[in-house]
Write an enzyme that holds these catalytic residues in place. Structure first.
Site, short mmCIF file in Angstrom:
data_model
loop_
_atom_site.label_atom_id
_atom_site.label_comp_id
_atom_site.label_asym_id
_atom_site.label_seq_id
_atom_site.Cartn_x
_atom_site.Cartn_y
_atom_site.Cartn_z
N CYS A 1 7.52 1.71 6.11
CA CYS A 1 6.26 1.99 6.81
C CYS A 1 6.10 3.43 7.28
O CYS A 1 5.16 4.12 6.89
CB CYS A 1 6.09 1.03 7.97
SG CYS A 1 5.85 -0.67 7.43
N PHE B 1 12.46 3.68 20.84
CA PHE B 1 12.22 4.72 19.81
C PHE B 1 12.58 6.10 20.34
O PHE B 1 12.00 7.10 19.94
CB PHE B 1 10.78 4.66 19.29
CG PHE B 1 10.53 3.45 18.44
CD1 PHE B 1 10.58 3.53 17.06
CD2 PHE B 1 10.34 2.20 19.02
CE1 PHE B 1 10.41 2.39 16.28
CE2 PHE B 1 10.17 1.07 18.24
CZ PHE B 1 10.21 1.16 16.86
N THR C 1 0.86 -1.19 0.00
CA THR C 1 0.00 0.00 0.00
C THR C 1 0.90 1.24 0.00
O THR C 1 0.95 1.97 0.98
CB THR C 1 -0.94 0.01 1.24
OG1 THR C 1 -0.15 -0.22 2.43
CG2 THR C 1 -2.01 -1.05 1.14
N ARG D 1 14.10 0.84 1.32
CA ARG D 1 13.01 1.77 1.08
C ARG D 1 13.08 2.97 2.03
O ARG D 1 13.13 2.82 3.23
CB ARG D 1 11.65 1.05 1.23
CG ARG D 1 11.40 0.07 0.09
CD ARG D 1 10.07 -0.65 0.24
NE ARG D 1 10.13 -1.79 1.12
CZ ARG D 1 9.13 -2.66 1.29
NH1 ARG D 1 7.99 -2.49 0.65
NH2 ARG D 1 9.26 -3.68 2.11
N GLY E 1 19.14 9.88 15.90
CA GLY E 1 19.89 9.36 14.76
C GLY E 1 19.44 10.03 13.47
O GLY E 1 18.91 11.14 13.50
N1 LIG Z 1 7.44 -4.38 5.75
C1 LIG Z 1 7.03 -4.24 6.99
O1 LIG Z 1 7.83 -4.24 7.92
C2 LIG Z 1 5.57 -4.10 7.33
C3 LIG Z 1 5.16 -4.22 8.66
C4 LIG Z 1 3.81 -4.10 8.96
C5 LIG Z 1 2.90 -3.87 7.95
N2 LIG Z 1 3.31 -3.71 6.67
C6 LIG Z 1 2.30 -3.50 5.62
O2 LIG Z 1 2.05 -4.72 4.95
C7 LIG Z 1 1.79 -4.49 3.57
C8 LIG Z 1 2.76 -5.26 2.71
O3 LIG Z 1 4.06 -4.78 2.98
P1 LIG Z 1 5.37 -5.56 2.50
O4 LIG Z 1 6.52 -4.80 3.02
O5 LIG Z 1 5.21 -6.99 2.83
O6 LIG Z 1 5.21 -5.33 0.91
P2 LIG Z 1 6.08 -5.98 -0.26
O7 LIG Z 1 6.12 -4.96 -1.32
O8 LIG Z 1 7.34 -6.53 0.30
O9 LIG Z 1 5.19 -7.22 -0.75
C9 LIG Z 1 3.97 -7.12 -1.40
C10 LIG Z 1 3.86 -8.33 -2.34
O10 LIG Z 1 2.53 -8.38 -2.87
C11 LIG Z 1 2.62 -8.88 -4.19
N3 LIG Z 1 1.36 -8.58 -4.91
C12 LIG Z 1 0.88 -7.39 -5.29
N4 LIG Z 1 -0.31 -7.53 -5.93
C13 LIG Z 1 -0.58 -8.86 -5.95
C14 LIG Z 1 -1.64 -9.64 -6.46
N5 LIG Z 1 -2.68 -9.10 -7.09
N6 LIG Z 1 -1.58 -10.98 -6.31
C15 LIG Z 1 -0.52 -11.56 -5.69
N7 LIG Z 1 0.51 -10.87 -5.18
C16 LIG Z 1 0.49 -9.54 -5.31
C17 LIG Z 1 3.84 -8.22 -4.75
O11 LIG Z 1 4.35 -8.88 -5.89
C18 LIG Z 1 4.78 -8.28 -3.54
O12 LIG Z 1 5.59 -9.45 -3.57
C19 LIG Z 1 1.86 -2.97 3.37
O13 LIG Z 1 0.58 -2.45 3.50
C20 LIG Z 1 2.72 -2.53 4.54
O14 LIG Z 1 2.47 -1.21 4.92
C21 LIG Z 1 4.63 -3.86 6.32
#
Ligand SMILES: NC(=O)c1ccc[n+]([C@@H]2O[C@H](COP(=O)([O-])OP(=O)(O)OC[C@H]3O[C@@H](n4cnc5c(N)ncnc54)[C@H](O)[C@@H]3O)[C@@H](O)[C@H]2O)c1
Length: 432
Positions: free
Chosen positions: A263, A252, A86, A331, A256
């Site tokens: 996020c 937190f 997202t 990122r 730094g």
């Molecule tokens: N990264 C973190 O530490 C973290 C922590 C908590 C919450 N979040 C939230 O979780 C969500 C995902 O974050 P992330 O870091 O895992 O993202 P990411 O970009 O690492 O992974 C998302 C995955 O979804 C896949 N995807 C997209 N559309 C698709 C579809 N139609 N069908 C199948 N696969 C599809 C993409 O190819 C990708 O591999 C976000 O909303 C983020 O804000 C992330």
């Protein structure tokens, strides 16, 4: 239970693997065919301590499957987790929900018996309402329930965070779904995790409010460190003195670089955008975003000061370039703006990161990756500790740096100023 994670990124992969390790049958779906092909071979797309072993173990046990076939995965599963990205929209600071809504459109074509559909992705308040609307265009509301179950794991500590969360938030007023999910999470609840059931909208907002608050804490202490630098006070003393107050807490609260990662930057912007949509003003969070945006520029100015404004041809070594330690995630890392700015001014940047060379810097002139710490620092005029990896905590600078006039700018305050002074190293830290 039979689960399906749609989106096998950070959140989908980690939580999918951990759910399978708890004994569930999990299908991880991703539209990225290369990612799926690699995962089947045991090649993990991200660096996360402990993840590879867990993937291999559960894949071999047949509890964990990888596929690109969303339709089949949804029809075989009882609980569907939406874990797609997202990101911030290109045209505004709102969250781009197109991936989430695309998934909802796809899911609606594969429901023939009751499914719990969960947003684990971080989504703005009312997104669950929209998903429900999309699916109910084709499927009776009796056959599905849309629940918000935000994810709070931290990159670098993701497996531990999944297994020992502070809380599990389930946003639903559907008793059946609540019961099933309480059961799914029961192994974690029995280890002490608090389970809270709220409205769907409240659960959606809890996630943004939590991230915005943590970003505020970081920004607060970063700004205080600017004051400390002017008044001969050490910010570390302030962090300890404040953090021991249980109402405040010490986490937190370490000064730094600007906060980064996948996020905080996008979530602070998205919550402000949501508040605008509902005609309210989250002025504190707006200030946090502004202050954080200025932070990298401020630290760059400090670098120029340390180098007496003679940046041209200076050899600057970055230790760590990811936004934090124990992850390969670049990122919104502050190094992404700092390194290009320094080379623009004529500096020659050498960097070392324990997670290897970064594609973003590959084509930048005068930016080189070193394979080890020693070769990265040996000829440096200035060593910048950008990321707090344990690997950097016991470097013998006296022995390994051959340039006699080198300086260290420790952006993470990992060394003792006293020890540095004793060794006659020209050492600069944050907030002192
Ligand atoms: N990264 C973190 O530490 C973290 C922590 C908590 C919450 N979040 C939230 O979780 C969500 C995902 O974050 P992330 O870091 O895992 O993202 P990411 O970009 O690492 O992974 C998302 C995955 O979804 C896949 N995807 C997209 N559309 C698709 C579809 N139609 N069908 C199948 N696969 C599809 C993409 O190819 C990708 O591999 C976000 O909303 C983020 O804000 C992330």
């Amino acid at each position: 239970m039979k689960l399906c994670m749609i989106g096998t990124g950070y959140v989908g992969l980690v939580s999918g693997v951990c759910f399978s390790d708890l004994g569930n049958d999990v299908i991880c779906v991703d539209k990225d065919l290369k990612k799926i092909k690699n995962l089947k071979k045991g090649i993990i797309p991200i660096y996360e301590p402990g993840l590879e072993e867990l993937v291999i173990k559960n894949y071999k046990n047949n509890r964990l499957k990888f596929t690109s076939n969303l339709k089949e995965s949804v029809s075989k599963s009882d609980i569907i987790f939406i874990c797609v990205g997202t990101p911030t929209k290109k045209s505004s600071s709102a969250a781009d929900l197109s991936q989430v809504y695309n998934v909802a459109e796809e899911i609606k074509n594969s429901i023939s018996k009751f499914k719990i559909i969960i947003t684990k992705s971080t989504v703005p308040v009312t997104t669950g309402d929209e998903i429900e609307k999309i699916i109910s265009k084709k499927i009776s509301k009796q056959l599905f329930s849309v629940v918000s179950n935000p994810e709070f794991l931290r990159e670098g500590e993701a497996i531990r965070d999944f297994n020992f969360p502070d809380r599990i938030v389930i946003g639903t007023d559907n008793n059946k779904s609540n019961k099933v999910l309480k059961n799914l999470y029961s192994p974690l609840i029995s280890k002490g995790a608090k389970y809270i059931n709220t409205s769907r909208r409240a659960a959606e907002l809890i996630k943004y409010a939590s991230n915005a608050f943590l970003a505020t804490k970081i920004t607060f202490i970063n700004e205080l460190s600017n004051l400390c630098e002017k008044i001969d006070v050490n910010i570390e003393d302030i962090s300890i003195g404040m953090g021991l107050d249980k109402r405040i807490g010490s986490r937190f609260l370490r000064a730094g670089p600007a906060y980064g990662g996948s996020c905080f930057p996008k979530d602070t912007k998205a919550i402000v955008s949501t508040s605008g949509k509902f005609k309210t003003n989250l002025s504190v969070i707006k200030s946090v975003i502004k202050s954080n945006n200025n932070r990298s520029l401020l630290l760059l100015t400090r670098v120029f000061d340390i180098l007496n404004n003679k940046v041209k041809n200076k050899k600057i070594c970055f230790l760590g370039v990811t936004f934090k330690a124990n992850t390969d995630d670049m990122r919104d890392s502050s190094s992404l703006s700092m390194i290009p700015s320094l080379v623009k001014k004529g500096a020659k940047v050498n960097y070392f990161d324990p997670t290897g060379e970064k594609n973003v810097f590959k084509n930048l002139k005068n930016v080189n990756f070193s394979n080890d710490i020693k070769s990265a620092i040996t000829n440096a005029d200035l060593i910048i500790v950008h990321t707090e990896w344990n690997d950097f905590k016991s470097i013998n600078f006296k022995k390994d740096v051959k340039n006699k006039n080198y300086k260290i700018f420790d952006m993470r305050n990992i060394y003792s100023s006293k020890k540095m002074k004793k060794q006659k190293i020209k050492y600069f830290a944050i907030g002192s």
